[in-house]
Design a protein around this motif. Structure first.
Motif, PDB file in Angstrom:
ATOM      1  N   VAL A 151       0.858  -1.179   0.000  1.00 39.40           N
ATOM      2  CA  VAL A 151       0.000   0.000   0.000  1.00 39.40           C
ATOM      3  C   VAL A 151       0.894   1.230   0.000  1.00 39.40           C
ATOM      4  CG1 VAL A 151      -1.424   1.400   1.564  1.00 39.40           C
ATOM      5  CG2 VAL A 151      -2.062  -0.966   1.068  1.00 39.40           C
ATOM      6  N   VAL A 152       0.498   2.243  -0.749  1.00 40.37           N
ATOM      7  CA  VAL A 152       1.178   3.534  -0.734  1.00 40.37           C
ATOM      8  C   VAL A 152       0.201   4.585  -0.233  1.00 40.37           C
ATOM      9  CG1 VAL A 152       2.111   5.386  -2.176  1.00 40.37           C
ATOM     10  CG2 VAL A 152       2.886   3.048  -2.520  1.00 40.37           C
ATOM     11  N   VAL A 153       0.648   5.367   0.758  1.00 40.83           N
ATOM     12  CA  VAL A 153      -0.167   6.449   1.307  1.00 40.83           C
ATOM     13  C   VAL A 153       0.369   7.772   0.778  1.00 40.83           C
ATOM     14  CG1 VAL A 153      -0.998   7.570   3.400  1.00 40.83           C
ATOM     15  CG2 VAL A 153      -0.621   5.089   3.376  1.00 40.83           C
ATOM     16  N   GLY A 154      -0.475   8.524   0.073  1.00 38.67           N
ATOM     17  CA  GLY A 154      -0.065   9.793  -0.503  1.00 38.67           C
ATOM     18  C   GLY A 154      -0.470   9.874  -1.961  1.00 38.67           C
ATOM     19  N   SER A 155      -0.489  11.111  -2.513  1.00 41.40           N
ATOM     20  CA  SER A 155      -0.898  11.262  -3.913  1.00 41.40           C
ATOM     21  C   SER A 155      -0.121  12.357  -4.625  1.00 41.40           C
ATOM     22  CB  SER A 155      -2.398  11.567  -3.989  1.00 41.40           C
ATOM     23  OG  SER A 155      -2.693  12.812  -3.384  1.00 41.40           O
ATOM     24  N   GLY A 156       0.955  12.841  -4.002  1.00 38.75           N
ATOM     25  CA  GLY A 156       1.779  13.855  -4.640  1.00 38.75           C
ATOM     26  C   GLY A 156       2.800  13.238  -5.581  1.00 38.75           C
ATOM     27  N   ASN A 157       3.695  14.062  -6.102  1.00 41.34           N
ATOM     28  CA  ASN A 157       4.692  13.583  -7.046  1.00 41.34           C
ATOM     29  C   ASN A 157       5.522  12.440  -6.469  1.00 41.34           C
ATOM     30  OD1 ASN A 157       4.249  15.051  -9.395  1.00 41.34           O
ATOM     31  ND2 ASN A 157       5.415  16.809  -8.681  1.00 41.34           N
ATOM     32  N   THR A 158       5.973  12.607  -5.233  1.00 43.44           N
ATOM     33  CA  THR A 158       6.805  11.563  -4.635  1.00 43.44           C
ATOM     34  C   THR A 158       6.038  10.262  -4.523  1.00 43.44           C
ATOM     35  OG1 THR A 158       8.106  13.177  -3.391  1.00 43.44           O
ATOM     36  CG2 THR A 158       8.155  10.901  -2.613  1.00 43.44           C
ATOM     37  N   ALA A 159       4.814  10.326  -4.020  1.00 45.71           N
ATOM     38  CA  ALA A 159       4.008   9.118  -3.852  1.00 45.71           C
ATOM     39  C   ALA A 159       3.774   8.419  -5.189  1.00 45.71           C
ATOM     40  CB  ALA A 159       2.678   9.464  -3.190  1.00 45.71           C
ATOM     41  N   VAL A 160       3.443   9.190  -6.223  1.00 46.32           N
ATOM     42  CA  VAL A 160       3.162   8.593  -7.528  1.00 46.32           C
ATOM     43  C   VAL A 160       4.432   8.030  -8.155  1.00 46.32           C
ATOM     44  CG1 VAL A 160       2.378   9.077  -9.869  1.00 46.32           C
ATOM     45  CG2 VAL A 160       1.135  10.035  -7.918  1.00 46.32           C
ATOM     46  N   GLU A 161       5.507   8.801  -8.123  1.00 52.89           N
ATOM     47  CA  GLU A 161       6.758   8.339  -8.725  1.00 52.89           C
ATOM     48  C   GLU A 161       7.296   7.098  -8.020  1.00 52.89           C
ATOM     49  OE1 GLU A 161       9.101  11.841  -8.422  1.00 52.89           O
ATOM     50  OE2 GLU A 161       8.036  12.890 -10.039  1.00 52.89           O
ATOM     51  N   HIS A 179      -8.601  12.067  -2.186  1.00 57.35           N
ATOM     52  CA  HIS A 179      -9.400  12.868  -3.118  1.00 57.35           C
ATOM     53  C   HIS A 179     -10.434  12.008  -3.854  1.00 57.35           C
ATOM     54  CE1 HIS A 179      -6.591  16.029  -2.330  1.00 57.35           C
ATOM     55  NE2 HIS A 179      -5.576  15.381  -2.894  1.00 57.35           N
ATOM     56  N   ASP A 180     -11.315  12.715  -4.596  1.00 55.39           N
ATOM     57  CA  ASP A 180     -12.298  12.023  -5.429  1.00 55.39           C
ATOM     58  C   ASP A 180     -11.592  11.248  -6.539  1.00 55.39           C
ATOM     59  OD1 ASP A 180     -14.437  12.990  -3.987  1.00 55.39           O
ATOM     60  OD2 ASP A 180     -14.757  14.733  -5.301  1.00 55.39           O
ATOM     61  N   GLN A 181     -12.310  10.323  -7.109  1.00 54.47           N
ATOM     62  CA  GLN A 181     -11.747   9.470  -8.149  1.00 54.47           C
ATOM     63  C   GLN A 181     -11.124  10.297  -9.284  1.00 54.47           C
ATOM     64  OE1 GLN A 181     -14.329   6.354  -9.457  1.00 54.47           O
ATOM     65  NE2 GLN A 181     -13.102   5.842 -11.252  1.00 54.47           N
ATOM     66  N   GLY A 182      -9.902   9.886  -9.637  1.00 58.27           N
ATOM     67  CA  GLY A 182      -9.199  10.517 -10.743  1.00 58.27           C
ATOM     68  C   GLY A 182      -8.385  11.742 -10.377  1.00 58.27           C
ATOM     69  N   ILE A 183      -8.436  12.172  -9.106  1.00 59.18           N
ATOM     70  CA  ILE A 183      -7.719  13.391  -8.701  1.00 59.18           C
ATOM     71  C   ILE A 183      -6.485  13.019  -7.869  1.00 59.18           C
ATOM     72  CG2 ILE A 183      -7.834  15.540  -7.398  1.00 59.18           C
ATOM     73  CD1 ILE A 183     -10.815  15.634  -7.977  1.00 59.18           C
ATOM     74  N   LEU A 184      -5.311  13.373  -8.390  1.00 58.44           N
ATOM     75  CA  LEU A 184      -4.052  13.201  -7.670  1.00 58.44           C
ATOM     76  C   LEU A 184      -3.379  14.566  -7.536  1.00 58.44           C
ATOM     77  CD1 LEU A 184      -2.638  10.028  -9.502  1.00 58.44           C
ATOM     78  CD2 LEU A 184      -3.729  10.091  -7.249  1.00 58.44           C
ATOM     79  N   THR A 189       2.240  14.514 -15.989  1.00 59.62           N
ATOM     80  CA  THR A 189       3.048  13.418 -16.520  1.00 59.62           C
ATOM     81  C   THR A 189       3.084  12.246 -15.556  1.00 59.62           C
ATOM     82  OG1 THR A 189       4.439  14.944 -17.784  1.00 59.62           O
ATOM     83  CG2 THR A 189       5.345  12.763 -17.339  1.00 59.62           C
ATOM     84  N   ALA A 190       3.294  12.546 -14.279  1.00 65.18           N
ATOM     85  CA  ALA A 190       3.336  11.484 -13.267  1.00 65.18           C
ATOM     86  C   ALA A 190       1.982  10.778 -13.177  1.00 65.18           C
ATOM     87  CB  ALA A 190       3.743  12.059 -11.916  1.00 65.18           C
ATOM     88  N   GLN A 191       0.904  11.555 -13.225  1.00 63.84           N
ATOM     89  CA  GLN A 191      -0.433  10.953 -13.169  1.00 63.84           C
ATOM     90  C   GLN A 191      -0.653   9.997 -14.337  1.00 63.84           C
ATOM     91  OE1 GLN A 191      -3.872  13.453 -12.295  1.00 63.84           O
ATOM     92  NE2 GLN A 191      -2.504  15.109 -11.640  1.00 63.84           N
ATOM     93  N   GLU A 192      -0.275  10.422 -15.530  1.00 67.58           N
ATOM     94  CA  GLU A 192      -0.462   9.577 -16.713  1.00 67.58           C
ATOM     95  C   GLU A 192       0.298   8.264 -16.575  1.00 67.58           C
ATOM     96  OE1 GLU A 192       0.769  12.058 -19.898  1.00 67.58           O
ATOM     97  OE2 GLU A 192      -1.110  13.216 -19.966  1.00 67.58           O
ATOM     98  N   GLN A 193       1.501   8.331 -16.021  1.00 67.04           N
ATOM     99  CA  GLN A 193       2.293   7.113 -15.821  1.00 67.04           C
ATOM    100  C   GLN A 193       1.611   6.181 -14.833  1.00 67.04           C
ATOM    101  OE1 GLN A 193       6.087   8.677 -14.592  1.00 67.04           O
ATOM    102  NE2 GLN A 193       6.847   8.851 -16.687  1.00 67.04           N
ATOM    103  N   ALA A 194       1.065   6.745 -13.776  1.00 65.37           N
ATOM    104  CA  ALA A 194       0.410   5.914 -12.760  1.00 65.37           C
ATOM    105  C   ALA A 194      -0.869   5.275 -13.313  1.00 65.37           C
ATOM    106  CB  ALA A 194       0.083   6.756 -11.531  1.00 65.37           C
ATOM    107  N   PHE A 195      -1.692   6.072 -13.994  1.00 65.26           N
ATOM    108  CA  PHE A 195      -2.948   5.536 -14.509  1.00 65.26           C
ATOM    109  C   PHE A 195      -2.721   4.487 -15.597  1.00 65.26           C
ATOM    110  CE2 PHE A 195      -4.900   9.833 -13.262  1.00 65.26           C
ATOM    111  CZ  PHE A 195      -5.330   9.322 -12.040  1.00 65.26           C
ATOM    112  N   VAL A 203      -7.571   3.411  -4.270  1.00 62.38           N
ATOM    113  CA  VAL A 203      -8.728   3.477  -3.382  1.00 62.38           C
ATOM    114  C   VAL A 203      -8.958   4.960  -3.119  1.00 62.38           C
ATOM    115  CG1 VAL A 203      -9.679   2.892  -1.137  1.00 62.38           C
ATOM    116  CG2 VAL A 203      -8.250   1.230  -2.347  1.00 62.38           C
ATOM    117  N   TRP A 204     -10.082   5.477  -3.625  1.00 65.95           N
ATOM    118  CA  TRP A 204     -10.342   6.914  -3.580  1.00 65.95           C
ATOM    119  C   TRP A 204     -11.132   7.319  -2.335  1.00 65.95           C
ATOM    120  CZ3 TRP A 204      -7.556   9.139  -7.282  1.00 65.95           C
ATOM    121  CH2 TRP A 204      -7.259   8.400  -8.430  1.00 65.95           C
ATOM    122  N   ASN A 205     -11.071   8.605  -2.031  1.00 66.00           N
ATOM    123  CA  ASN A 205     -11.840   9.167  -0.905  1.00 66.00           C
ATOM    124  C   ASN A 205     -11.590   8.423   0.396  1.00 66.00           C
ATOM    125  OD1 ASN A 205     -13.421  11.268  -2.265  1.00 66.00           O
ATOM    126  ND2 ASN A 205     -14.391   9.558  -3.349  1.00 66.00           N
TER     127      ASN A 205
END
Length: 403
Positions: A151-161, A179-184, A189-195, A203-205
């Motif tokens: 499990v990863v806790v966080g949604s910023g650049n560091t968490a995603v990368e 955050h709500d679904q789809g919001i990081l 660029t980092a979001q696109e790589q993760a998705f 797991v959102w919200n």
């Protein structure tokens, strides 16, 4: 008041002890002040250390014990204390450090190596399972979870990368996002790589309410922020990427910091204050690892040595000289500079109360900056250590105006 040190290093982690080795081996009188009972910093809390070059396998404490032994070999002194204040003499050279208990130390240079601590959320089980399934560094620990679920806790650049990096090792990464679904919070660029990564699920919200386990982590309890529902998710590890907090409170307002509180340094690990350097995780840098902290420490120690040599030469040759010092700021690429120096040496020949002091503006940038010298040649006359006359030389005949 203690004796005068060449360098005092604040913090006994990898960066601080690396600086200690280089400084003491260079015959500098060196003291490391560490506020904890044991040296080693964050590295000393890592259960395994497999990515430090030349050390195939060791625990963090074992590697830091080797750093400490290396410091001992060259005579680095150690003291325990929490530095709370730094004051600088009027001439900018001697610095006085005061600890929270009122102890004082004097030094010619300072290396700040206080590090940064992972931001702790205070989740139940977070502290209990640190190093036993709770981690704050994917680069350090990813390979321990090969083919496992994390499990990863966080949604910023560091968490995603770091989540993307983890997918090279683990079976599955589940990111817990408030955050709500789809919001990081990461960049596009980092979001696109993760998705696009089929090993990453979301797991959102939701937030982690509790980290569960026995001797090791076995799962987490999640709370849905909109419904309040509590659910359980099995996992072999929890990576926390909700930021770090640099230990810079004691130098705020004195040394330049980023808005996040990290120390700003140049390639020599110099801060904006001459004679104060910073290394390791406390600095604004790309990669925070033991090996990069050690490299910072080596650079800072050598730079501190050069700084002291430059300042002591200035004091001896100019500020403490009772006669007249003609200080010529120059660089080897300037033919005009060489002509000016030759003329000054001729003018001062056979005059024991006059001397010519040359300052290479590339090698002695602190001195050049102190007198706002950006172009050469410049000559400043000092009488008994006090600036008396300055000439930005355009024609060598202008030197006559100095006398």
């Amino acid at each position: 008041m203690s004796e005068l040190y060449d360098v005092i290093i604040i913090g006994g982690g990898a960066g601080g002890m690396s600086a200690g080795v280089y400084a003491a081996r260079g015959k500098m009188k060196t003291l490391i002040i560490e506020d904890k009972r044991n040296t080693g910093g964050q590295a000393a809390t890592t259960s395994e250390m497999e990515n430090y070059p030349g050390i195939v396998e060791a625990t963090g404490p074992q590697l830091m014990d080797m750093f400490r032994e290396h410091c001992n070999k060259f005579g680095v002194e150690f003291a325990r204390g929490l530095v709370s204040d730094i004051t600088i003499a009027d001439d900018g050279f001697i610095k006085t450090l005061t600890t929270s208990k009122g102890e004082t130390y004097q030094t010619k240079s300072i290396i700040v190596a206080t590090g940064a601590t992972p931001r702790i959320l205070g989740i139940t089980g977070e502290s209990e399972f640190r190093g036993k399934g709770v981690s704050y560094c994917a680069t350090c620990d990813a390979d321990f979870y090969e083919e496992l679920d994390v499990v990863v806790v966080g949604s910023g650049n560091t968490a995603v990368e770091e989540s993307v990096f983890l997918t090279k090792f683990v079976n599955k990464v589940t990111m817990i996002v408030l955050h709500d679904q789809g919001i990081l919070d990461a960049d596009r660029t980092a979001q696109e790589q993760a998705f696009a990564n089929d090993k990453i699920e979301f797991v959102w919200n939701s937030v982690v309410e509790e980290i569960c386990g026995d001797e090791l982590v076995t799962g987490v309890k999640l709370k849905h922020l909109k419904t309040g529902e509590i659910s359980e998710l099995s996992t072999d590890g929890v990576f926390m990427f909700v930021g770090t907090v640099p230990k810079t409170d004691f130098i705020k307002g004195q040394v330049a910091l980023t808005p996040q509180g990290y120390v700003i340094t140049n390639e020599k690990q110099e801060t904006n204050v001459p004679g104060i350097f910073a290394v390791g995780d406390v600095t604004d840098k790309f990669l925070r690892q033991v090996v990069t902290a050690a490299g910072d420490g080596a650079v800072a120690a050598v730079a501190a040595d050069r700084y002291i040599e430059e300042e002591e030469n200035w004091r001896k040759s100019v500020s403490e000289f009772g006669g007249t010092a003609m200080v010529a700021f120059w660089n080897p690429l300037s033919k005009e500079s060489l002509a000016v120096i030759n003329q000054l040496e001729q003018d001062c020949k056979d005059k024991p109360d006059q001397r010519v002091v040359t300052i290479d503006t590339y090698k002695s940038q602190n001195i050049a900056n102190r007198f706002s010298v950006s172009e050469v040649p410049v000559v400043i006359r000092f009488d008994a250590g006090q600036e008396a006359k300055r000439v930005d030389v355009k024609d060598i005949a202008e030197l006559d105006t100095l006398y």
